[in-house]
Design an enzyme around this catalytic site. Structure first.
Site, PDB file in Angstrom:
ATOM      1  N   GLN A  21       6.859  77.475  45.946  1.00  0.00           N
ATOM      2  CA  GLN A  21       5.564  77.159  46.957  1.00  0.00           C
ATOM      3  C   GLN A  21       5.968  76.199  47.718  1.00  0.00           C
ATOM      4  O   GLN A  21       4.863  75.913  48.609  1.00  0.00           O
ATOM      5  CB  GLN A  21       4.500  76.598  46.118  1.00  0.00           C
ATOM      6  CG  GLN A  21       4.036  77.445  44.871  1.00  0.00           C
ATOM      7  CD  GLN A  21       2.989  77.038  43.957  1.00  0.00           C
ATOM      8  OE1 GLN A  21       3.164  76.747  42.645  1.00  0.00           O
ATOM      9  NE2 GLN A  21       2.044  76.334  44.381  1.00  0.00           N
ATOM     10  N   ARG A  24      -3.460  74.845  39.958  1.00  0.00           N
ATOM     11  CA  ARG A  24      -4.445  75.345  40.771  1.00  0.00           C
ATOM     12  C   ARG A  24      -5.563  73.932  41.046  1.00  0.00           C
ATOM     13  O   ARG A  24      -6.955  74.155  40.939  1.00  0.00           O
ATOM     14  CB  ARG A  24      -5.326  76.468  40.066  1.00  0.00           C
ATOM     15  CG  ARG A  24      -6.118  77.254  41.355  1.00  0.00           C
ATOM     16  CD  ARG A  24      -6.771  78.304  40.793  1.00  0.00           C
ATOM     17  NE  ARG A  24      -7.019  79.158  41.590  1.00  0.00           N
ATOM     18  CZ  ARG A  24      -7.238  80.622  41.768  1.00  0.00           C
ATOM     19  NH1 ARG A  24      -6.402  81.205  41.048  1.00  0.00           N
ATOM     20  NH2 ARG A  24      -7.761  81.089  42.690  1.00  0.00           N
ATOM     21  N   CYS A  25      -4.981  73.079  41.558  1.00  0.00           N
ATOM     22  CA  CYS A  25      -5.857  71.954  41.913  1.00  0.00           C
ATOM     23  C   CYS A  25      -5.201  70.990  43.044  1.00  0.00           C
ATOM     24  O   CYS A  25      -3.806  71.367  43.033  1.00  0.00           O
ATOM     25  CB  CYS A  25      -6.336  71.362  40.904  1.00  0.00           C
ATOM     26  SG  CYS A  25      -5.197  70.398  39.983  1.00  0.00           S
ATOM     27  N   GLU A  31      -9.009  76.286  44.885  1.00  0.00           N
ATOM     28  CA  GLU A  31      -8.742  75.541  43.901  1.00  0.00           C
ATOM     29  C   GLU A  31      -9.978  74.813  43.194  1.00  0.00           C
ATOM     30  O   GLU A  31     -10.307  74.753  42.118  1.00  0.00           O
ATOM     31  CB  GLU A  31      -7.845  74.512  44.081  1.00  0.00           C
ATOM     32  CG  GLU A  31      -6.326  75.037  44.355  1.00  0.00           C
ATOM     33  CD  GLU A  31      -5.356  73.812  44.762  1.00  0.00           C
ATOM     34  OE1 GLU A  31      -5.836  72.807  45.334  1.00  0.00           O
ATOM     35  OE2 GLU A  31      -4.337  74.022  44.722  1.00  0.00           O
TER      36      GLU A  31
END
Lengths: 287, 163, 804
Positions: C238, C385-386, C758
């Site tokens: 990522q 996912r945050c 998110e």
């Protein structure tokens, strides 16, 4: 996750398969649907040096009637149980169970026979075979023998089937008219084995139980038939007190292993709960 | 262990290859046939990213041996579009935003392709049950369900027009 | 303007497929035809395969490693251990968190499945066999799983390599198993608030360890060219540019000769931010053997070893007035980081942005303290996912506010209404020092409550509770959340000293099409679609002819990557500002072509026109051509720009979520009857993609709250490391989602956008917990620990006497 090396054999007949099994000995494993065996091999929990693939033996597939009996080839896959007009008409519990097993793709490979003889207490067909008074036809070097399902399951991965035998057919008496049935399976999600499951087959005569079979999945080292609970219900009306007694008898025979699905207390309680729900639905279907 | 010859029809092309008996179909497709559409997600037959069609049935190719495909017809996502025209399920996933990272998509498409032949007019619940052997981490399935229903409607309309 | 002309304008605008349009995704064509290009799809001539020998034990000394049998297998090229990497000084590597991590276990193993040796073979089948053939002899050491036990005075020392090191990357270490203590807020003011308060509540809120579990596991293909001295590595990352910098620092290869490519990524969710031993080993193997080496994790390895998330043990406290006005918030956290501190947070923030934990509420005084602890578990602690630790923070404050409401007998909507930061207070400085950019929480709350007829739901719940024969318990969860995303301003945020800016380069070609390259990398978010929409609106070039490229460090400008909802807040701004540089130049060219002054021109969708004369204009296409053959005197030819955007602040997306559940009193199963998510992410670039991101995030949140868990036994064995046990819901289990939105643009972002993907994960998890707990509220229950699977909920039913 890569399976270890093995030699592959694809016999075309039961006789050929039995011959191979005898010749290759205990290092050989039978390959049916493969959805238990291949993952175990990939995780290297199982390392057979020979696989005997039963998928090319046409005689092992299909469903037909012989008088009041339905005869199901051991290599008949779950989706073929679901789609069989014969089963839907004469033994509707089987399609109902098959729909609750695994997922659509796995049901295209997973077979009723593989599910029965694997001996995993989480498999669903052993309990169903008990509830249906099924007989299992085993073929070996000395010919065929037929064993009742009741008594076939001895423990986890242990059955009455000998190492040189193959399950070829399952024989099941068709339902008599007005037979009620249900299979209730509690699971965490699609594709999971049961936290607990219960099958009930039931007939009522004048409001009293004239026939009952109760069988349980995944609450002991092997599928269980709840004889005591059946005895409590036979000849009786299905009133609340009787049902409570039967549920207590069902729970009394449970001996589940603790795992992520729950501890023994929960699984036992759920066996009782699934039994109550299956009984209620079976009774409603007796009409 | 000696290799076995396997002759298999993949997307309409007959291939003959010598493979180790233990070679999984998904590796055969990806590495021997250069068809990398089918993906490996879980390896224990739970995720469905490797789903292909074998002789008219949806199968998870991570739990199937290449040697078992002797004489079989295998269809993968690469064989869905015909003559440069997308299949209705491919069009449906595009129109309804039925994919995000794309990793589960080939398996989803192959399962949807077969589901709509098994059941040409499914309800939403039937689509959810019919697709329950395929995991997606991105979409939450809501648009996948819409995509399959979109494709079902397209296919029904095409059949009606042809009739 | 008359009507036909307006219609013409609308047509021209719509032809661009710019911002605000639900443009279908550009990337789909390859994915729906099986033509994606994921790491495992890459094959190179002469490529070998690597597989990893891993420890079955969680804590043990390595006595002996015997490679001989493995090396004897035909097709095996090498077996390497820490001893082999030592001469290269690559047996340990620095982590992004200022710690070091064993690349291959050096004398001892610290967690189950730790990397002990690598094998390199002709294909993955031979490599797997060779892994089985490597013999490793271990001597058991005592295992520490509980982070509280890790801090006991006589606890076994896990990290012997840190012996005597009392100063860590984030200050003093008080204990051999202590990593850092980090604090924020004002302890004294908070203490005073608690001392003066009429009401206080306290609770231990455990956020269990979970795993992001993208459908594609981690992996790479490393290829070192010994003749050119160049290293190319395709990698599931990522943040490819950060990987390039780290690889260069570790290997000594000049950064200009290192090329990292993130091709198509099959989902990331934080799992693919870190730099893992597997990547380093594959690179080393390629350098040693001079051939390309592929390494692909299997699912068990993925769940067991690469980047878990959460594992926060939070003691929360709230002080309030008798009518529920919150005066103070305090929390002490024990953070289980596993065996190495390999969190991927901005350098100065070892607990990430956890200090967003005052949430959506106007709280005068607050304090938080986080202690990081080593245990015998895999390293990680990533943002699943945050944004960094925002999920934990939101979970804490939302749980605590509900607990306070229950203590005071206040409705859970009412207590929020009383404590929300009011619209007119923005920009609002939180007690932890964040400056919230914009928000309108009351409007969002009212909209959600009206949409579900909240009073009717509460009435139905009261009726259900009054009926002892009801087969179900009904719960209503209501959560308001504020995130802090878009890390971040480089004065506060860096990774390895590199500021957390992001970048964009745009080139407009002579014929009017364009290519744009960014430092981010999509993993399903649809950047190729949405980024083009931003450029389309800014420059009047149709999205269709704008190519967006990311992920190749040799072509893209440096950027910090995609995680923490930073793509739109940071890279999105870089795109807009790069486009505006081009726009400014285009204006000069248009003025030259039209022979007027720059100020005599108006911009209209896709053209500059002379003020007051619609017939005299130059389209962007005209201008593009002119830029390459008749640039104005004194202006260099060409039409391109680069922008590095260092955000002035974070952005603060928010939302209100409501969930209704029915719990089966016999089995403990929870059915989500209804879930409404209202999100405010500021300006919306592609509503279709936003909606898809929200569906996905809600589903991941559902998985976390209702089933995901990573339980360890006392020996440190991770129980349930395949997808049989690790809960990824199918279409059957997944609820149906309802969505809504408000739009409160960010005042400091060039587009007003805040980031969205998110929010649904951050917001939904406490909502599910709130709903499940609310079902038990009348029985005196005010908190329950996730996951709320049937088994655990049934235990709560049993304990309350509510089981049927």
């Amino acid at each position: 996750m890569i399976p270890p090396e093995f030699d592959y054999h694809a016999p075309r007949s039961v006789a050929e398969a039995i011959h191979l099994l005898g010749e290759l000995g205990p290092d050989a494993k039978l390959l049916a649907g493969g959805h238990s065996l291949l993952p175990m091999m990939k995780l290297r929990f199982a390392q057979p040096t020979h696989l005997i693939d039963l998928n090319r033996i046409d005689d092992l597939r299909g469903i037909h009637e012989e008088g009041d009996q339905l005869v199901i080839g051991a290599m008949t896959v779950e989706n073929d149980l679901i789609d069989s007009p014969l089963l839907r008409a004469r033994l509707p519990l089987l399609p109902e169970v098959a729909r609750q097993i695994a997922d659509p793709q796995v049901r295209n490979r997973g077979t009723i026979g593989g599910d029965i003889v694997h001996g995993d207490p989480g498999n669903d067909h052993p309990a169903i075979a008990l509830a249906l008074d099924a007989s299992l036809v085993l073929a070996g070097p000395g010919g065929e023998r037929t064993l009742p399902a009741d008594g076939f399951f001895l423990g986890t991965y242990m059955t009455q089937m000998a190492e040189d035998e193959i399950l070829v057919r399952i024989r099941v008496p068709a339902f008599a008219p007005r037979t009620g049935y249900a299979y209730h399976k509690l699971k965490r999600k699609t594709g999971d084995w049961a936290t607990a499951a219960a099958a009930v087959v039931l007939r009522l005569d004048g409001g009293r139980v004239s026939h009952v079979r109760i069988a349980l999945t995944n609450v002991a080292p092997m599928a269980l038939r709840a004889h005591a609970a059946e005895a409590l219900l036979l000849g009786q009306a299905l009133d609340a007190a009787r049902i409570d007694q039967a549920a207590a008898a069902v729970m009394a025979i449970c001996a589940p292993a603790d795992d992520l699905r729950g501890d023994a207390e929960y699984k036992t309680a759920m066996a009782g709960c699934m039994f109550r729900r299956a009984l209620a639905q079976a009774a409603a279907r007796c009409a | 262990m000696s290799k076995k010859i396997v002759k298999v029809n993949v997307n309409g092309r007959v291939l003959e290859k010598a493979v180790e008996p233990r070679m999984l179909l998904v590796h055969f497709l990806r590495e021997e046939c250069n068809l990398t559409g089918a993906h490996i997600g879980c390896e224990t037959s739970h995720c469905g990213a490797c789903t292909v069609d074998i002789d008219g049935r949806s199968v998870k190719s991570c739990t199937h041996l290449a040697v078992q495909c002797e004489g079989a017809e295998v269809l993968t996502v690469e064989g869905l579009a015909k003559g440069g025209v997308l299949h209705a399920v491919q069009q449906g996933f595009y129109q309804e935003h039925g994919l995000q990272c794309g990793f589960c998509t080939p398996g989803m498409l192959m399962r949807a392709y077969r589901l709509l032949q098994e059941n040409p007019d499914p309800s939403e619940e039937e689509v959810r049950a019919g697709m329950s052997g395929n995991l997606c981490r991105c979409t939450g399935y809501q648009n996948i369900v819409k995509a399959v229903l979109h494709a079902a409607a397209t296919l029904r309309a095409a059949r009606a027009a042809a009739a | 303007m008359n009507a036909p002309k307006e219609a013409g304008l609308a047509e021209r605008a719509s032809a661009l497929q710019g911002m605000g349009e639900s443009r279908l995704r550009k990337e789909d064509a390859r994915f729906i035809q099986g033509r994606g290009n994921y790491v495992d799809d890459i094959r190179m001539p002469g490529m070998l395969h690597m597989d990893i020998v891993r420890s079955p034990l969680a804590h043990a000394r390595i006595k002996r490693i015997n490679k001989e049998q493995a090396l004897a297998i035909p097709g095996v090229h090498a077996v390497l251990t820490a001893e082999d990497l030592k001469p290269l000084k690559l047996h340990w590597m620095p982590t992004l968190a200022g710690d070091v991590q064993a690349v291959l276990a050096d004398e001892k193993v610290h967690f189950q499945m730790q990397e002990v040796a690598i094998v390199i073979a002709d294909d993955r089948y031979i490599a797997a066999d060779a892994v089985e053939a490597v013999e490793v002899e271990y001597e058991d050491l005592p295992v520490v799983i509980d982070p509280y036990a890790a801090l006991a005075p006589d606890a076994p020392v896990l990290r012997e390599d840190l012996a005597g090191k009392t100063e860590g990357a984030h200050g003093r270490r008080e204990h051999p198993n202590h990593i850092f203590t980090w604090e924020a807020g004002d302890a004294a003011a908070t203490e005073a608030a608690f001392a003066a308060a009429a009401v206080t509540v306290k609770a231990r809120i455990h956020y269990p360890r979970v795993h992001p579990c993208p459908l594609e596991t981690c992996g790479c293909v490393a290829s070192f060219d010994p003749v050119r001295g160049e290293l190319t590595t395709y990698l599931t990352s990522q943040a490819p540019h950060v990987v390039r910098t780290v690889v260069s620092l570790l290997s000594g290869i000049p950064e200009s000769k290192v090329r990292i490519v993130s091709p198509d990524i099959g989902g990331g969710f934080g799992n693919k931010v870190g730099i893992y031993p597997g990547y380093v080993c594959a690179i080393v193997a390629s350098i040693v053997l001079g051939r390309p080496v592929k390494w692909i994790e299997d699912r068990v390895e993925n769940i067991s070893t690469t980047a878990f998330a959460r594992d926060y043990h939070m003691d929360g406290e709230i002080a309030a007035t008798a009518d529920g006005r919150i005066l103070g918030l305090r929390t002490h956290v024990i953070a289980d980081h596993g065996a190495f501190d390999a969190c991927a947070d901005p350098t100065k923030f070892p607990a990430g942005l956890f200090h967003i934990c005052s949430g959506s509420y106007d709280i005068a005084a607050a304090y938080c303290q986080v202690k990081g602890v080593y245990t015998n578990k895999a390293p990680g602690g990533v943002a699943y996912r945050c944004s960094f630790r925002v999920t934990e923070a939101v979970y804490l404050v939302e749980r605590m506010v509900d607990i306070l409401a229950q203590k005071l007998g206040l409705d859970k909507a009412e207590i929020r209404r009383r404590n929300f930061i009011r619209k007119e207070q923005f920009p609002y400085t939180s007690p932890f020092g964040f400056e919230y950019d914009s928000g309108d929480y009351h409007t969002a709350l009212d909209k959600v409550l009206a949409a579900v007829d909240y009073p009717a739901l509460r009435a139905e719940q009261a009726a259900t509770r009054a009926n002892p024969a009801s087969p179900t318990l009904m719960g209503i969860g209501l959560v308001s959340f504020t995130e802090v995303v878009g890390a971040g301003p480089s004065k506060m945020c860096d990774i390895l000293g590199v500021g957390m800016f992001d970048s964009c380069e745009i080139r407009v070609h002579p014929t009017g099409s364009a290519i744009a390259r960014m430092g981010t990398i999509t993993q399903g978010q649809g950047h190729q679609t949405t980024y083009a929409q931003i450029i389309a609106t800014e420059l009047g070039i149709p999205s269709e002819v704008i190519q967006v490229e990311e992920g190749d460090t040799s072509t893209a400008p440096y950027g910090l990557g995609t995680y923490g909802s930073r793509s739109t807040p940071v890279a999105g701004a870089a795109i807009a500002l790069a486009a505006r540089k081009i726009h400014a130049k285009a204006r000069k060219i248009a003025a030259h072509l039209l022979e007027v002054g720059e100020n005599d021109l108006d911009w209209e969708i896709d053209r500059f026109k002379v003020k007051g004369d619609d017939s005299r204009f130059k389209t962007m296409q005209d201008i593009s051509w002119a830029a390459y053959h008749q640039a104005p005197p004194g202006l260099e030819p060409g039409l391109e720009a680069v922008h590095y955007y260092d955000p002035p602040n974070f952005t603060f997306p928010f939302g209100i979520y409501l969930c209704v559940v029915d719990i089966d009193r016999a089995t403990g199963e929870t059915k989500v009857r209804r879930f409404l998510a209202l999100d405010d992410c500021g300006t919306r670039i592609n509503p279709m993609i936003i909606e898809g991101q929200i569906h996905g995030g809600l589903t991941e949140g559902f998985a976390v709250a209702m089933g995901q868990q990573m339980p360890f036994d006392a020996q440190g064995n991770l129980l349930g490391n395949t997808l049989m046990d690790y809960f990824l819901p199918t279409a059957v289990e997944t609820p149906k989602w309802e969505t809504d939105h408000t739009v409160t643009p960010s005042p400091h972002h060039p587009l007003g956008a805040k980031g969205v993907a998110e929010s649904p994960h951050v917001g939904s998890i406490p909502t599910f917990t709130a709903a499940v707990v609310d079902a038990f509220a009348h029985l005196g229950v005010d908190n329950m620990t996730m996951p709320h699977n049937a088994y655990r909920v049934w235990q709560q039913l049993r304990d309350c006497g509510a089981a049927l």
